[in-house]
Structures are given as C-alpha cells and as structure tokens.
Design a protein around this motif. Structure first.
Motif, PDB file in Angstrom:
ATOM      1  N   ASP A  22       0.814  -1.220   0.134  1.00 48.50           N
ATOM      2  CA  ASP A  22      -0.048   0.142   0.508  1.00 48.50           C
ATOM      3  C   ASP A  22       0.657   1.396   0.313  1.00 48.50           C
ATOM      4  OD1 ASP A  22      -2.103   2.205   0.676  1.00 48.50           O
ATOM      5  OD2 ASP A  22      -2.694   1.867   2.428  1.00 48.50           O
ATOM      6  N   ALA A  23       0.535   1.566  -1.111  1.00 48.89           N
ATOM      7  CA  ALA A  23       2.238   3.204  -1.415  1.00 48.89           C
ATOM      8  C   ALA A  23       1.821   4.255  -1.189  1.00 48.89           C
ATOM      9  CB  ALA A  23       2.779   3.251  -3.427  1.00 48.89           C
ATOM     10  N   GLY A  24       1.971   4.255   0.218  1.00 46.83           N
ATOM     11  CA  GLY A  24       1.438   6.172   0.784  1.00 46.83           C
ATOM     12  C   GLY A  24       0.239   5.290   1.639  1.00 46.83           C
ATOM     13  N   CYS A  25       0.385   4.791   2.403  1.00 47.60           N
ATOM     14  CA  CYS A  25      -0.642   4.402   3.253  1.00 47.60           C
ATOM     15  C   CYS A  25      -1.277   5.768   4.242  1.00 47.60           C
ATOM     16  CB  CYS A  25      -0.421   3.356   3.877  1.00 47.60           C
ATOM     17  SG  CYS A  25       0.686   3.441   5.446  1.00 47.60           S
ATOM     18  N   GLY A  26      -1.047   6.350   4.404  1.00 47.63           N
ATOM     19  CA  GLY A  26      -1.594   7.632   5.184  1.00 47.63           C
ATOM     20  C   GLY A  26      -1.990   7.167   6.466  1.00 47.63           C
ATOM     21  N   SER A  27      -2.948   7.626   7.035  1.00 47.49           N
ATOM     22  CA  SER A  27      -3.783   6.688   7.988  1.00 47.49           C
ATOM     23  C   SER A  27      -4.786   5.604   8.161  1.00 47.49           C
ATOM     24  CB  SER A  27      -5.002   7.686   9.114  1.00 47.49           C
ATOM     25  OG  SER A  27      -5.651   8.373   8.067  1.00 47.49           O
ATOM     26  N   GLY A  28      -4.594   4.426   6.824  1.00 45.77           N
ATOM     27  CA  GLY A  28      -4.266   3.329   6.906  1.00 45.77           C
ATOM     28  C   GLY A  28      -5.759   3.051   6.080  1.00 45.77           C
ATOM     29  N   ARG A  29      -6.523   4.381   5.259  1.00 44.99           N
ATOM     30  CA  ARG A  29      -8.089   3.496   5.645  1.00 44.99           C
ATOM     31  C   ARG A  29      -7.904   2.504   3.770  1.00 44.99           C
ATOM     32  NH1 ARG A  29     -11.586   9.118   4.514  1.00 44.99           N
ATOM     33  NH2 ARG A  29     -12.974   7.776   3.119  1.00 44.99           N
ATOM     34  N   THR A  30      -6.808   2.655   2.970  1.00 41.74           N
ATOM     35  CA  THR A  30      -6.601   1.850   2.690  1.00 41.74           C
ATOM     36  C   THR A  30      -6.446   0.519   2.798  1.00 41.74           C
ATOM     37  OG1 THR A  30      -6.262   3.240   0.708  1.00 41.74           O
ATOM     38  CG2 THR A  30      -6.019   1.019   0.204  1.00 41.74           C
ATOM     39  N   THR A  31      -5.581   0.324   3.498  1.00 47.62           N
ATOM     40  CA  THR A  31      -5.148  -0.692   4.166  1.00 47.62           C
ATOM     41  C   THR A  31      -5.913  -1.458   4.905  1.00 47.62           C
ATOM     42  OG1 THR A  31      -2.885   0.041   4.672  1.00 47.62           O
ATOM     43  CG2 THR A  31      -3.341  -1.741   5.805  1.00 47.62           C
ATOM     44  N   LEU A  32      -6.759  -0.929   5.933  1.00 46.94           N
ATOM     45  CA  LEU A  32      -8.502  -1.726   6.257  1.00 46.94           C
ATOM     46  C   LEU A  32      -9.204  -2.500   5.618  1.00 46.94           C
ATOM     47  CD1 LEU A  32      -9.132   1.514   9.083  1.00 46.94           C
ATOM     48  CD2 LEU A  32      -8.012  -1.015   9.691  1.00 46.94           C
ATOM     49  N   VAL A  52      -0.126  -6.857   4.126  1.00 45.63           N
ATOM     50  CA  VAL A  52       0.506  -5.636   3.327  1.00 45.63           C
ATOM     51  C   VAL A  52       1.439  -4.637   3.917  1.00 45.63           C
ATOM     52  CG1 VAL A  52      -1.031  -3.289   3.294  1.00 45.63           C
ATOM     53  CG2 VAL A  52      -2.459  -5.192   3.098  1.00 45.63           C
ATOM     54  N   ILE A  53       1.884  -4.276   3.010  1.00 39.98           N
ATOM     55  CA  ILE A  53       3.088  -3.545   3.525  1.00 39.98           C
ATOM     56  C   ILE A  53       2.495  -1.977   3.320  1.00 39.98           C
ATOM     57  CG2 ILE A  53       5.789  -3.164   3.267  1.00 39.98           C
ATOM     58  CD1 ILE A  53       4.482  -7.090   1.712  1.00 39.98           C
ATOM     59  N   ALA A  54       2.917  -1.576   4.270  1.00 39.64           N
ATOM     60  CA  ALA A  54       2.762  -0.275   4.451  1.00 39.64           C
ATOM     61  C   ALA A  54       3.166   1.157   4.207  1.00 39.64           C
ATOM     62  CB  ALA A  54       1.401  -0.261   5.334  1.00 39.64           C
ATOM     63  N   LEU A  55       3.388   1.609   3.500  1.00 44.28           N
ATOM     64  CA  LEU A  55       4.688   2.437   2.847  1.00 44.28           C
ATOM     65  C   LEU A  55       3.951   3.794   2.752  1.00 44.28           C
ATOM     66  CD1 LEU A  55       7.865   3.076   2.328  1.00 44.28           C
ATOM     67  CD2 LEU A  55       6.886   2.980  -0.446  1.00 44.28           C
ATOM     68  N   ASP A  56       4.503   4.330   4.231  1.00 46.53           N
ATOM     69  CA  ASP A  56       4.405   6.469   3.357  1.00 46.53           C
ATOM     70  C   ASP A  56       5.597   6.793   3.868  1.00 46.53           C
ATOM     71  OD1 ASP A  56       1.515   7.147   3.700  1.00 46.53           O
ATOM     72  OD2 ASP A  56       3.098   8.581   4.795  1.00 46.53           O
ATOM     73  N   GLY A 112       1.176  13.245  10.499  1.00 43.22           N
ATOM     74  CA  GLY A 112       1.392  12.642  10.077  1.00 43.22           C
ATOM     75  C   GLY A 112       1.284  11.409   9.294  1.00 43.22           C
ATOM     76  N   GLY A 113       0.092  11.124  10.425  1.00 44.26           N
ATOM     77  CA  GLY A 113      -0.842  10.091  10.140  1.00 44.26           C
ATOM     78  C   GLY A 113       0.007   8.503  10.889  1.00 44.26           C
ATOM     79  N   ARG A 114       0.914   8.091  11.007  1.00 45.27           N
ATOM     80  CA  ARG A 114       1.379   6.985  11.363  1.00 45.27           C
ATOM     81  C   ARG A 114       0.965   6.112  12.789  1.00 45.27           C
ATOM     82  NH1 ARG A 114       7.254   4.333  11.833  1.00 45.27           N
ATOM     83  NH2 ARG A 114       6.803   2.400  12.912  1.00 45.27           N
ATOM     84  N   THR A 115       0.710   7.248  13.610  1.00 44.80           N
ATOM     85  CA  THR A 115      -0.043   6.908  14.935  1.00 44.80           C
ATOM     86  C   THR A 115      -1.156   7.137  14.747  1.00 44.80           C
ATOM     87  OG1 THR A 115       1.100   8.697  16.404  1.00 44.80           O
ATOM     88  CG2 THR A 115      -0.845   8.201  17.509  1.00 44.80           C
ATOM     89  N   LEU A 116      -1.877   7.461  13.760  1.00 43.23           N
ATOM     90  CA  LEU A 116      -3.222   6.878  13.735  1.00 43.23           C
ATOM     91  C   LEU A 116      -3.028   5.392  12.982  1.00 43.23           C
ATOM     92  CD1 LEU A 116      -5.086  10.491  12.788  1.00 43.23           C
ATOM     93  CD2 LEU A 116      -5.881   8.700  13.849  1.00 43.23           C
ATOM     94  N   PHE A 117      -1.809   5.419  12.082  1.00 45.61           N
ATOM     95  CA  PHE A 117      -2.100   3.771  11.433  1.00 45.61           C
ATOM     96  C   PHE A 117      -2.393   2.762  12.573  1.00 45.61           C
ATOM     97  CE2 PHE A 117      -0.269   0.760   9.054  1.00 45.61           C
ATOM     98  CZ  PHE A 117      -0.996   0.417   7.443  1.00 45.61           C
TER      99      PHE A 117
END
Length: 245
Positions: A85-95, A106-110, A120-125
C-alpha cells in the motif's frame, strides 16, 4: 473516538473551504450594498463563494465510508499475497485490503509527513490497525515511494490511493520503483484525481496541473507497465496495470 476509526484530517483542512466561502459571500453582499454599479464584481465574488462551498461538499463527502471502497478488479490470484500500500496515510486503503483479502500481508509504505493528517498519520495508522485487529497482518515500512526499502521482484501486488497524483515531476520515478519491487506479472491498482468538475471545486484552476488519464497512460508505457483495466471511482479514476511476465 474510542473504538472508532479515525483518519485525522486536520480542523483547518476540513473547514477552510466553507469558512472562505462565507467570507466571499459576505464580501458579495457588502460590495453590492456599497456600490450597486459594481454588480459585476459582486457576481464574481458570488461565483467564487459557490466554488468554495462546492469544494467543502466534495471534501466532506470524501470522509464517508464509500471512499473506503475499492474498485472490483483482479488484483492478485494469490490468497496469501504480499501487497504494497504505497502512501498508506492513516490506513483507509490498508483496512479495506485486509477486509476483502483476509489472507494477504500488507506492506504499508509512507513517509508519514503529510501536513493535512494529524501527526503525519503513523500514530493514527497504528491505532486503526489495532481497532481492526489486523496489526499482525500489516508491516509498516517508513520510506519514500521513489526509494522503496524492499528487494527487487518481491511483491505480488501493489495499490496506491490518491497519493501519486501529488508527486509532481517524480511520478515516473515512483512508477518505476513500484515496477521494480513487483514480481513479474504483478499488478498495481492506482487510484488518482484527474482534471474535472469535482477536482475543480477543491483545487480550482490548480486542478489543471493534475495529470490527465492520457498522461498517466503515457507514464505507464515509460515505466514498463501494461494497462489491463480502467474506470471511475468516487471522485477519481483507477487504473489496473501489470508488470510484464
């Protein structure tokens, strides 16, 4: 927000359009009352305010659950696939990936430095993955999409949702790098904004700087991808492309 997904769009980003629209609407009324002969200026200000209110509607609509929906495409036939998941942000697409493909990893890249997502989204992810109870199926990979810290020919598939249209002149570099990490025959689902009425409401004339569908297809050819499928989804378009076998 305890126990609920939260994707962290900042207060300023979510409210600036209607607030600016209100300012322009008030200016419309003031100009017309101050000097009715400037009706042409009032009309311009009014149209700008309408554009800003439309942008507010489009932006807030993007927070609905329908924006977590992915297009119906054949991303991979491997039930145990490794998917980037390239540019995963806070995780909507990963979910969404973990929901529709329960056996994948899933390898969540950001880079986790987005200014419109809190921190920046990591804590929320990480929080969203724990709520969904899929953290054991997700590997966080902090890095840049133009220099992915993974080996060559290692991933079964990849996806990127509303990230690569922000890359400006380095889109081709990012596509080549995703091609590098995919296995031969690996597929990449790309979702992006293109110039149109919805993007105009949010970005105004700046939407003309977005890459067109024709422009994306040219980039696919230059990065050794073959186009398999394309279509519209939410306020953008998607392309399903494949690395040659």
């Amino acid at each position: 927000m305890e126990g609920k997904y939260y994707f962290g769009w900042s207060f300023g980003w979510m409210n600036m359009f209607w607030m600016a629209g209100l300012v322009f609407l008030m200016a419309t009324v003031w100009v017309y009352i101050y000097d009715p002969s400037l009706v042409w200026l009032s009309l311009i200000l009014f149209l700008v305010s309408l554009n800003l209110f439309a942008g507010n509607f489009a932006l807030r609509s993007s927070k609905k659950n329908s924006y977590m929906t992915l297009p119906m495409v054949d991303l991979t036939d491997n039930p145990l696939a490794s998917v980037l998941d390239a540019g995963c942000g806070s995780g909507r697409t990963t979910l969404e990936l973990t929901k529709v493909m329960p056996g994948i990893k899933v390898i969540a890249l950001d880079r986790f430095d987005s200014d419109y997502i809190e921190n920046g989204g990591r804590t929320l992810f990480e929080r969203n993955m724990k709520i969904a109870r899929v953290e054991n199926r997700v590997e966080i990979c902090a890095g840049d999409v133009t220099e992915i810290p993974l080996e060559t020919n290692i991933l079964d598939a990849a996806i990127s949702s509303y990230m690569m249209d922000h890359l400006g002149k380095i889109k081709l570099d990012a596509l080549k790098e995703i091609n590098r990490v995919l296995k031969p025959g690996g597929r990449f689902l790309l979702i992006v904004f293109v110039p149109g009425w919805t993007t105009f409401s949010v970005f105004n004339i700046m939407c003309l700087s977005l890459t067109t569908a024709k422009g994306w297809k040219k980039l696919f050819s230059q990065s050794n991808f073959n186009l398999l499928d394309e279509g519209a989804i939410n306020s953008g378009i998607y392309f399903l492309i494949r690395k040659p076998k």
